[in-house]
Design a protein around this motif. Structure first.
Motif, PDB file in Angstrom:
ATOM      1  N   ALA A 205      63.119  -3.576  93.239  1.00  0.00           N
ATOM      2  CA  ALA A 205      63.481  -2.248  92.767  1.00  0.00           C
ATOM      3  C   ALA A 205      62.904  -2.033  91.370  1.00  0.00           C
ATOM      4  O   ALA A 205      62.611  -3.001  90.654  1.00  0.00           O
ATOM      5  CB  ALA A 205      64.998  -2.104  92.746  1.00  0.00           C
ATOM      6  N   PRO A 206      62.718  -0.780  90.956  1.00  0.00           N
ATOM      7  CA  PRO A 206      62.086  -0.533  89.649  1.00  0.00           C
ATOM      8  C   PRO A 206      62.707  -1.304  88.480  1.00  0.00           C
ATOM      9  O   PRO A 206      61.981  -1.920  87.685  1.00  0.00           O
ATOM     10  CB  PRO A 206      62.233   0.979  89.481  1.00  0.00           C
ATOM     11  N   ASP A 207      64.038  -1.272  88.369  1.00  0.00           N
ATOM     12  CA  ASP A 207      64.671  -2.011  87.267  1.00  0.00           C
ATOM     13  C   ASP A 207      64.460  -3.515  87.417  1.00  0.00           C
ATOM     14  O   ASP A 207      64.229  -4.235  86.433  1.00  0.00           O
ATOM     15  CB  ASP A 207      66.159  -1.696  87.196  1.00  0.00           C
ATOM     16  N   ALA A 208      64.543  -4.009  88.661  1.00  0.00           N
ATOM     17  CA  ALA A 208      64.339  -5.436  88.905  1.00  0.00           C
ATOM     18  C   ALA A 208      62.897  -5.839  88.620  1.00  0.00           C
ATOM     19  O   ALA A 208      62.639  -6.941  88.114  1.00  0.00           O
ATOM     20  CB  ALA A 208      64.708  -5.779  90.344  1.00  0.00           C
ATOM     21  N   LEU A 209      61.942  -4.964  88.926  1.00  0.00           N
ATOM     22  CA  LEU A 209      60.541  -5.257  88.644  1.00  0.00           C
ATOM     23  C   LEU A 209      60.310  -5.379  87.139  1.00  0.00           C
ATOM     24  O   LEU A 209      59.621  -6.296  86.680  1.00  0.00           O
ATOM     25  CB  LEU A 209      59.642  -4.167  89.228  1.00  0.00           C
ATOM     26  N   ARG A 210      60.903  -4.470  86.381  1.00  0.00           N
ATOM     27  CA  ARG A 210      60.746  -4.540  84.926  1.00  0.00           C
ATOM     28  C   ARG A 210      61.364  -5.824  84.374  1.00  0.00           C
ATOM     29  O   ARG A 210      60.803  -6.469  83.485  1.00  0.00           O
ATOM     30  CB  ARG A 210      61.380  -3.312  84.277  1.00  0.00           C
ATOM     31  N   THR A 211      62.515  -6.198  84.916  1.00  0.00           N
ATOM     32  CA  THR A 211      63.161  -7.446  84.485  1.00  0.00           C
ATOM     33  C   THR A 211      62.302  -8.645  84.849  1.00  0.00           C
ATOM     34  O   THR A 211      62.098  -9.561  84.043  1.00  0.00           O
ATOM     35  CB  THR A 211      64.550  -7.586  85.131  1.00  0.00           C
TER      36      THR A 211
END
Length: 308
Positions: A205-211
């Motif tokens: 997910a977008p937030d998980a990808l950034r993390t």
């Protein structure tokens, strides 16, 4: 909440993009070609990567590999190209794919290509220790054993018109080439709608990808460079026969079927000659068929064999 993220990748073949509009349209990440081989740089890399970062997308860059050249020099070319732009959350990729005529793989065994990839990844990871380094490669390269284990995989496979939108890619079965976990799937380079551009689906997910891009715990494991085998290390100008034979076998210049011995012998000399045929810059001056490894050649062989 979506469990995937949308992205594209670009090179000199693509004109300047409206990155803000692409982000507003649902894009999360974008990668740009930075370099190729030992000296080539992508002419539009700076413009692309500046736009990607300014729009707040997860940024990344890739290097097109020539495994029959020097991995250290290729890594240095890439590192110099991306250093002004790389920082926390930046993703680095080795684009390991064969030209249609095979010119960038010519003269290399599967073991040598894997050793090249291992050395390139290790060098870039050393230059950017807090950033992710992965590999973009095909099913055929994976099946051939060209790809080191434990690195994030960006995988190209094109099902055709039945999967040429993000929605269709999300509905499709997640690929698992040679049983490997895929972090990002490049599912088309010729979408039915819009400009010709590579479309990619990240399985985060977008937030998980950034993390994950910032070295969080989510997603594929980060790469750990290989260690030298016990009793083998750099700095030896006159290696023992067995130590030299181990490195030659690890890089594919000596068959693994050859039993290592305490003396060099004709098979070791022939393997060293094959190494010098592939890397003539490490031959003794004036020799065309050199069977003496030499300190510079020994260091280069170590880098190929063990990625250090």
């Amino acid at each position: 909440m979506t469990s995937t993220s949308h992205g594209i990748d670009v090179s000199a073949y693509q004109a300047e993009q409206d990155w803000d509009a692409l982000k507003n349209g649902g894009l999360t990440f974008a990668f740009a070609k930075a370099s190729e081989g030992q000296t080539s740089r992508d002419s539009r890399f700076a413009a692309h990567i500046k736009g990607i970062k300014a729009a707040g997308l997860v940024p990344g860059a890739y290097h097109f590999a020539w495994p029959n050249q020097d991995a250290a020099k290729e890594a240095a070319n890439y590192i110099a190209a991306v250093k002004p732009y790389a920082g926390p959350g930046f993703l680095h990729w080795l684009d390991l794919e064969r030209y249609s005529d095979g010119r960038n793989y010519r003269g290399r065994t599967a073991a040598q290509i894997k050793a090249y990839a291992t050395a390139w990844i290790a060098a870039v990871q050393k230059a950017f220790p807090a950033q992710r380094v992965g590999i973009y490669t095909s099913a055929s390269d994976l099946a051939a054993g060209h790809v080191p284990s434990g690195v994030p995989l960006w995988y190209p496979a094109y099902p055709g018109t039945r999967v040429d939108t993000f929605a269709e890619a999300e509905a499709a079965t997640k690929p698992a080439p040679s049983g490997r976990a895929v972090t990002i799937w490049q599912f088309t380079s010729t979408p039915a709608k819009g400009p010709r551009v590579d479309s990619n689906l990240a399985y985060l997910a977008p937030d998980a990808l950034r993390t994950w891009a910032k070295n969080g715990a989510t997603g594929a494991p980060s790469y750990t460079p290989p260690k030298f085998p016990t009793g083998i290390g750099p700095g030896k100008t006159n290696p023992s026969a067995k130590t030299l034979q181990a490195a030659l076998q690890a890089t594919g210049y000596m068959p693994k079927s050859v039993t290592r011995a305490d003396h060099y012998g004709t098979q070791t000399e022939a393997a060293v000659a094959r190494f010098h045929d592939a890397h003539p810059q490490y031959r003794a001056k004036g020799k065309t068929h050199d069977v003496a490894i030499g300190p510079k050649g020994w260091a280069a062989l170590f880098r190929l064999a063990y990625g250090q």
